[in-house]
Motif scaffolding. Structure first.
Motif, mmCIF file in Angstrom:
data_model
loop_
_atom_site.group_PDB
_atom_site.id
_atom_site.type_symbol
_atom_site.label_atom_id
_atom_site.label_comp_id
_atom_site.label_asym_id
_atom_site.label_seq_id
_atom_site.Cartn_x
_atom_site.Cartn_y
_atom_site.Cartn_z
ATOM 1 N N SER A 35 0.851 -1.182 0.000
ATOM 2 C CA SER A 35 0.000 0.000 0.000
ATOM 3 C C SER A 35 0.892 1.240 0.000
ATOM 4 O O SER A 35 2.099 1.146 0.277
ATOM 5 N N ILE A 36 0.319 2.362 -0.308
ATOM 6 C CA ILE A 36 1.092 3.596 -0.312
ATOM 7 C C ILE A 36 1.638 3.902 1.084
ATOM 8 O O ILE A 36 2.747 4.434 1.239
ATOM 9 N N SER A 48 2.413 11.763 0.604
ATOM 10 C CA SER A 48 2.379 12.910 -0.320
ATOM 11 C C SER A 48 3.618 12.925 -1.213
ATOM 12 O O SER A 48 3.535 13.289 -2.394
ATOM 13 N N SER A 49 4.772 12.531 -0.677
ATOM 14 C CA SER A 49 5.995 12.458 -1.492
ATOM 15 C C SER A 49 5.843 11.411 -2.591
ATOM 16 O O SER A 49 6.283 11.612 -3.732
ATOM 17 N N ILE A 50 5.222 10.269 -2.268
ATOM 18 C CA ILE A 50 5.002 9.198 -3.248
ATOM 19 C C ILE A 50 4.057 9.662 -4.348
ATOM 20 O O ILE A 50 4.297 9.414 -5.538
ATOM 21 N N ILE A 51 2.994 10.353 -3.957
ATOM 22 C CA ILE A 51 2.019 10.844 -4.946
ATOM 23 C C ILE A 51 2.666 11.866 -5.874
ATOM 24 O O ILE A 51 2.461 11.822 -7.097
ATOM 25 N N ARG A 52 3.460 12.782 -5.307
ATOM 26 C CA ARG A 52 4.139 13.779 -6.145
ATOM 27 C C ARG A 52 5.089 13.100 -7.137
ATOM 28 O O ARG A 52 5.169 13.483 -8.312
ATOM 29 N N LEU A 53 5.771 12.067 -6.671
ATOM 30 C CA LEU A 53 6.692 11.339 -7.542
ATOM 31 C C LEU A 53 5.938 10.662 -8.684
ATOM 32 O O LEU A 53 6.367 10.703 -9.840
ATOM 33 N N PHE A 62 -0.533 6.678 -7.096
ATOM 34 C CA PHE A 62 0.223 5.462 -6.802
ATOM 35 C C PHE A 62 -0.456 4.225 -7.378
ATOM 36 O O PHE A 62 0.200 3.306 -7.857
ATOM 37 N N LYS A 63 -1.785 4.185 -7.351
ATOM 38 C CA LYS A 63 -2.515 3.034 -7.882
ATOM 39 C C LYS A 63 -2.241 2.849 -9.369
ATOM 40 O O LYS A 63 -1.959 1.736 -9.824
ATOM 41 N N ASP A 64 -2.298 3.927 -10.141
ATOM 42 C CA ASP A 64 -2.015 3.845 -11.578
ATOM 43 C C ASP A 64 -0.561 3.461 -11.825
ATOM 44 O O ASP A 64 -0.255 2.710 -12.758
ATOM 45 N N PHE A 65 0.326 3.966 -10.979
ATOM 46 C CA PHE A 65 1.738 3.600 -11.108
ATOM 47 C C PHE A 65 1.926 2.102 -10.903
ATOM 48 O O PHE A 65 2.655 1.444 -11.659
#
Length: 275
Positions: A35-36, A48-53, A62-65
């Motif tokens: 999970s994220i 939030s850092s993961i989403i920005r990346l 993150f799900k689409d990634f």
């Protein structure tokens, strides 16, 4: 892997984003099941850092990634063929990719070895071994281990092979042979001095030699009455492990064992149940 390449190519990343990228590249198969929140905890960053990346990589989140990463991994795995026997994996390969490459190498090696087999040669070799007064086996180093496993399998069906671990004793063992016996010699190159010395003694004693080797023109092959060729793809100077030749040799020995077993199937089934 396209998804990972996108990560590597990102410019102007923050320290936290670099930590996330490093972890994903090193553990892509783990990430697809995370999970994220788990990824943020593993990388000591934030969601939030993961989403920005992910958005920097042109993904909605993150799900689409992860969906793209799963597809990328599946595509790479399905396209793995023609493995380099000398260096079957790369430094940046994930554990799962390495597992697939070793699996593919084994499949390709067995197929290539099978293609070199002759039905008539296999049939006559099995007959020769079954009818021999004694069967001797010679192999040094790793090849001794392959033959030792072969010997153990045959013991289960009350079929005994004469072999010894000590190199000097292997040479002495050849002196006990005669023309009513048979000898199995395993050597990838077929040129090792110790192997040739043993082969020459068997040849002098008129003991038929069954050679498992990669070179049909090697000194060992020239002394043999039967030759089982294995693929000649390994470069001794470049290969860090003999994965391919080990698989090939084991395949031939397992095939010979199975054919011997089949010749007296009912009785051999009883022997193995007793064991």
């Amino acid at each position: 892997m396209k998804t990972l390449e996108n990560l590597i190519d990102i410019k102007n990343t923050t320290f936290n984003e670099e930590e996330i990228i490093k972890y994903i590249i090193a553990n892509p198969e783990k990430v697809i099941n995370m999970s994220i929140y788990s990824l943020a905890k593993k990388t000591h960053t934030s969601t939030s850092s993961i989403i920005r990346l992910c958005k920097k990589c042109q993904y909605k989140g993150f799900k689409d990634f992860k969906i793209e990463l799963i597809q990328s991994i599946d595509k790479e795995i399905n396209n793995i063929t023609n493995i380099d026997v000398n260096m079957p994996f790369k430094q940046n390969d994930s554990d799962y990719i390495i597992a697939k490459k070793i699996s593919q190498l084994s499949i390709e090696t067995v197929k290539a070895t099978y293609d070199l087999l002759s039905p008539q040669k296999l049939n006559s070799t099995v007959d020769q071994l079954i009818n021999a007064a004694n069967v001797f086996a010679i192999g040094f180093g790793d090849n001794y281990l392959r033959l030792s496993d072969f010997k153990t399998k045959l013991l289960l069906i009350n079929f005994f092979i004469k072999m010894t671990e000590l190199e000097d004793d292997q040479i002495r063992l050849t002196n006990l042979s005669n023309n009513s016996d048979a000898a199995i010699i395993v050597s990838y190159s077929g040129k090792t001095a110790k192997v040739i010395n043993c082969a020459k003694r068997f040849y002098t004693n008129q003991t038929p030699i069954i050679a498992i080797t990669s070179d049909s023109h090697s000194p060992l092959a020239l002394l043999a009455s039967q030759i089982f060729l294995i693929p000649n793809k390994e470069n001794i100077d470049l290969s860090f492990s003999n994965f391919s030749s080990h698989v090939s040799i084991e395949y031939i020995l397992n095939t010979i064992y199975s054919c011997i077993f089949k010749r007296n199937f009912t009785a051999n089934c009883k022997y193995t149940r007793k064991g």
